[in-house]
Design a protein around this motif. Structure first.
Motif, PDB file in Angstrom:
ATOM      1  N   VAL A 110      -9.556  -9.594  -9.593  1.00  0.00           N
ATOM      2  CA  VAL A 110      -9.536  -8.896 -10.882  1.00  0.00           C
ATOM      3  C   VAL A 110      -8.917  -7.503 -10.721  1.00  0.00           C
ATOM      4  N   ALA A 111      -9.289  -6.805  -9.619  1.00  0.00           N
ATOM      5  CA  ALA A 111      -8.724  -5.483  -9.385  1.00  0.00           C
ATOM      6  C   ALA A 111      -7.215  -5.544  -9.212  1.00  0.00           C
ATOM      7  N   PHE A 112      -6.730  -6.604  -8.563  1.00  0.00           N
ATOM      8  CA  PHE A 112      -5.278  -6.759  -8.397  1.00  0.00           C
ATOM      9  C   PHE A 112      -4.601  -6.993  -9.742  1.00  0.00           C
ATOM     10  N   LEU A 113      -5.205  -7.829 -10.583  1.00  0.00           N
ATOM     11  CA  LEU A 113      -4.615  -8.123 -11.889  1.00  0.00           C
ATOM     12  C   LEU A 113      -4.621  -6.889 -12.797  1.00  0.00           C
ATOM     13  N   LEU A 114      -5.650  -6.050 -12.637  1.00  0.00           N
ATOM     14  CA  LEU A 114      -5.773  -4.857 -13.485  1.00  0.00           C
ATOM     15  C   LEU A 114      -5.338  -3.585 -12.760  1.00  0.00           C
ATOM     16  N   ARG A 115      -4.539  -3.749 -11.705  1.00  0.00           N
ATOM     17  CA  ARG A 115      -4.192  -2.607 -10.863  1.00  0.00           C
ATOM     18  C   ARG A 115      -3.497  -1.488 -11.622  1.00  0.00           C
ATOM     19  N   HIS A 116      -2.641  -1.838 -12.585  1.00  0.00           N
ATOM     20  CA  HIS A 116      -1.917  -0.794 -13.321  1.00  0.00           C
ATOM     21  C   HIS A 116      -2.868   0.038 -14.181  1.00  0.00           C
ATOM     22  N   ARG A 117      -3.850  -0.611 -14.814  1.00  0.00           N
ATOM     23  CA  ARG A 117      -4.834   0.126 -15.604  1.00  0.00           C
ATOM     24  C   ARG A 117      -5.714   0.994 -14.710  1.00  0.00           C
ATOM     25  N   ILE A 118      -6.091   0.454 -13.556  1.00  0.00           N
ATOM     26  CA  ILE A 118      -6.928   1.220 -12.635  1.00  0.00           C
ATOM     27  C   ILE A 118      -6.179   2.444 -12.130  1.00  0.00           C
ATOM     28  N   ILE A 119      -4.912   2.272 -11.790  1.00  0.00           N
ATOM     29  CA  ILE A 119      -4.095   3.390 -11.306  1.00  0.00           C
ATOM     30  C   ILE A 119      -3.971   4.466 -12.386  1.00  0.00           C
ATOM     31  N   ALA A 120      -3.756   4.027 -13.631  1.00  0.00           N
ATOM     32  CA  ALA A 120      -3.652   4.988 -14.729  1.00  0.00           C
ATOM     33  C   ALA A 120      -4.975   5.718 -14.945  1.00  0.00           C
ATOM     34  N   TRP A 121      -6.103   4.983 -14.823  1.00  0.00           N
ATOM     35  CA  TRP A 121      -7.415   5.593 -15.008  1.00  0.00           C
ATOM     36  C   TRP A 121      -7.695   6.632 -13.931  1.00  0.00           C
ATOM     37  N   LEU A 122      -7.244   6.353 -12.689  1.00  0.00           N
ATOM     38  CA  LEU A 122      -7.426   7.295 -11.586  1.00  0.00           C
ATOM     39  C   LEU A 122      -6.410   8.428 -11.614  1.00  0.00           C
ATOM     40  N   ASP A 123      -5.456   8.362 -12.540  1.00  0.00           N
ATOM     41  CA  ASP A 123      -4.389   9.355 -12.624  1.00  0.00           C
ATOM     42  C   ASP A 123      -3.648   9.453 -11.295  1.00  0.00           C
ATOM     43  N   ALA A 124      -3.386   8.282 -10.702  1.00  0.00           N
ATOM     44  CA  ALA A 124      -2.732   8.226  -9.390  1.00  0.00           C
ATOM     45  C   ALA A 124      -1.396   7.509  -9.479  1.00  0.00           C
ATOM     46  N   GLY A 125      -0.773   7.555 -10.648  1.00  0.00           N
ATOM     47  CA  GLY A 125       0.479   6.836 -10.838  1.00  0.00           C
ATOM     48  C   GLY A 125       1.577   7.301  -9.909  1.00  0.00           C
ATOM     49  N   SER A 126       1.727   8.632  -9.756  1.00  0.00           N
ATOM     50  CA  SER A 126       2.792   9.146  -8.892  1.00  0.00           C
ATOM     51  C   SER A 126       2.536   8.784  -7.438  1.00  0.00           C
ATOM     52  N   ASP A 127       1.263   8.876  -7.006  1.00  0.00           N
ATOM     53  CA  ASP A 127       0.925   8.515  -5.630  1.00  0.00           C
ATOM     54  C   ASP A 127       1.218   7.041  -5.373  1.00  0.00           C
ATOM     55  N   PHE A 128       0.854   6.194  -6.325  1.00  0.00           N
ATOM     56  CA  PHE A 128       1.072   4.760  -6.116  1.00  0.00           C
ATOM     57  C   PHE A 128       2.561   4.428  -6.153  1.00  0.00           C
ATOM     58  N   SER A 129       3.292   5.100  -7.026  1.00  0.00           N
ATOM     59  CA  SER A 129       4.736   4.854  -7.083  1.00  0.00           C
ATOM     60  C   SER A 129       5.394   5.191  -5.749  1.00  0.00           C
ATOM     61  N   THR A 130       4.967   6.306  -5.152  1.00  0.00           N
ATOM     62  CA  THR A 130       5.487   6.686  -3.834  1.00  0.00           C
ATOM     63  C   THR A 130       5.172   5.616  -2.799  1.00  0.00           C
ATOM     64  N   ARG A 131       3.937   5.129  -2.819  1.00  0.00           N
ATOM     65  CA  ARG A 131       3.525   4.104  -1.866  1.00  0.00           C
ATOM     66  C   ARG A 131       4.282   2.794  -2.095  1.00  0.00           C
ATOM     67  N   ALA A 132       4.472   2.427  -3.347  1.00  0.00           N
ATOM     68  CA  ALA A 132       5.167   1.176  -3.645  1.00  0.00           C
ATOM     69  C   ALA A 132       6.600   1.204  -3.105  1.00  0.00           C
ATOM     70  N   ASP A 133       7.292   2.324  -3.310  1.00  0.00           N
ATOM     71  CA  ASP A 133       8.656   2.450  -2.776  1.00  0.00           C
ATOM     72  C   ASP A 133       8.657   2.378  -1.251  1.00  0.00           C
ATOM     73  N   LEU A 134       7.680   3.053  -0.642  1.00  0.00           N
ATOM     74  CA  LEU A 134       7.586   3.056   0.820  1.00  0.00           C
ATOM     75  C   LEU A 134       7.322   1.646   1.344  1.00  0.00           C
ATOM     76  N   TRP A 135       6.390   0.934   0.728  1.00  0.00           N
ATOM     77  CA  TRP A 135       6.034  -0.398   1.215  1.00  0.00           C
ATOM     78  C   TRP A 135       7.176  -1.396   1.033  1.00  0.00           C
ATOM     79  N   ASN A 136       7.929  -1.256  -0.050  1.00  0.00           N
ATOM     80  CA  ASN A 136       9.083  -2.146  -0.238  1.00  0.00           C
ATOM     81  C   ASN A 136      10.128  -1.944   0.860  1.00  0.00           C
TER      82      ASN A 136
END
Length: 435
Positions: free
Chosen positions: A263-289
């Protein structure tokens, strides 16, 4: 035993030496960033090598108390051997050997501490260490951020306390401070519940750790707190269940965890927005790719073990080139293991941590003393933190992972049966720790 006119053997085997050695190791491990920044890497390396030599002497003196079969978890040995073997296909063998030496050194210190102190003594020692270091961090943050309003660049302290954070303390980054603060919260809570320290010490300690966790402004702190809270509740339910119901309850909790992760994986975008960690996650996503692109070129064996990245070595320089950044880790321990030691090393490290978690959870489920809950709760903290940082693969995080795995293996291990067969005894859980 040969006569020891100087009493060195007696000193090395004494409880006082064990306690002093443990506290010294913990202070060195958790202060590693500050020591390196103040005195240099060579000084810290000398400290670790010296402590390893003393630890080896202590284990030799206490050899009659030890079992060779149970000296270290098999999965730990397998991972260390695979990481060492990666020097043969690494792009820079010398750097790989240096990285492996650091990995081995911290692991050896953890193994030594795990054999000379019991669970409660370990918790107390870590609690005393973190009280000191968190206290020093707060004092320095107050000095830098309020009294002189100037950063302490030598220690990486930015002096943001008056603005509400983020603060780093003596740990180098806000995420590391948040990670250490959560470990401290778990440790201080166990100390208080086990009544190993008075409330006059436990309550201010919890307040100190909570305050620094808050001021760290680390987006991972809330995730860690929720994960540890859920694990604590689940363990409490199991511990208070009747013995005949525990097995079914364990399977139910396991299934619930799997569903929650899905469930957390399916709702990951909402969770990231709720944590106000969008920029941090975007950085990580680019790095992991970018990381996965390089891993795909050596999927089974990886590029060689380095630990923290060598910025001028391939594939780390290529990853940083594509992400236009200067990353020193993969910001995820699982991806870091996958890149450096491939799918084989990744499987070994996950097996290592997974077995430790299962063993410690089962022990904590049936033992009455609350101190046994410390190990599985700390392993949950390490496992969750590994999704956001690579702390578990080096320094204090790796030390704690090895220490917890050793502690879990001392209570539930196939090697107990071998030892029991050799001695003619029936394997049981270890006796409850006493204050």
């Amino acid at each position: 035993m040969t006569r020891d006119p100087h009493g060195l053997t007696r000193i090395l085997a004494s409880a006082e030496m064990a306690r002093a050695f443990t506290l010294t190791v913990l202070l060195a491990v958790f202060s590693s960033f500050a020591i390196v920044r103040i005195s240099g890497l060579m000084t810290f390396t000398t400290i670790v090598v010296t402590l390893c030599a003393i630890g080896l002497a202590i284990l030799v003196v206490r050899r009659d108390e030890l079992s060779l079969l149970r000296l270290a978890p098999t999965s730990l040995i397998a991972f260390l051997l695979w990481a060492l073997a990666s020097a043969f296909w690494s792009t820079e063998a010398a750097d790989t050997l240096r990285g492996w030496a650091a990995l081995f050194g911290f692991a050896f210190l953890a193994v030594t501490v795990g054999h000379i102190r019991d669970t409660l003594q370990t918790v107390r020692a870590i609690g005393d260490t973190l009280r000191i270091l968190l206290g020093v961090s707060l004092v320095l943050e107050i000095f830098s951020g309020i009294l002189i309003d100037t950063p302490i660049r030598l220690l990486g302290i930015q002096g943001n306390l008056a603005m509400g954070g983020p603060v780093q303390g003596i740990f180098g980054s806000r995420n590391m401070l948040g990670f250490i603060a959560v470990i401290a919260l778990v440790t201080f809570a166990v100390e208080r519940r086990s009544q190993s320290v008075p409330n006059a010490v436990a309550i201010p300690s919890l307040a100190l750790a909570g305050l620094l966790a808050l001021f760290s402004a680390s987006p991972t702190v809330l995730v860690l707190a929720v994960a540890v809270g859920i694990a604590t509740a689940g363990l409490a339910v199991v511990r208070h269940a009747r013995p005949e119901r525990r097995s079914a309850l364990q399977w139910t909790l396991g299934a619930a965890v799997v569903v929650a992760l899905a469930v957390a994986f399916l709702l990951r975008h909402r969770i990231i927005a709720w944590l106000d960690a969008g920029s941090d996650f975007s950085t990580r996503a680019d790095l992991w790719n970018a990381l996965l692109d390089q891993w795909a070129r050596r999927p089974l064996h990886g590029w060689g073990w380095y630990g923290p990245w060598q910025a001028d070595e391939f594939p780390f320089n290529a990853i940083n080139f594509f992400t236009k950044d200067q990353h020193r880790t993969a910001l995820n321990a699982y991806f870091d293991a996958l890149l450096q030691v491939g799918a084989v090393g990744f499987a070994l490290i996950v097996l290592f941590g997974g077995i430790a978690l299962v063993r410690s959870w089962l022990v904590a489920s049936v033992r009455r003393s609350v101190v046994y809950a410390w190990t599985p709760l700390l392993l949950v903290t390490l496992g969750v933190e590994s999704m956001f940082e690579s702390f578990t693969l080096s320094g204090p995080g790796w030390f704690l992972l090895v220490l917890c795995a050793l502690r879990a293996g001392q209570s539930r291990s196939w090697r107990e049966n071998i030892d029991a067969a050799q001695t003619g005894t029936i394997p049981t859980l270890p006796p409850t720790d006493h204050r």
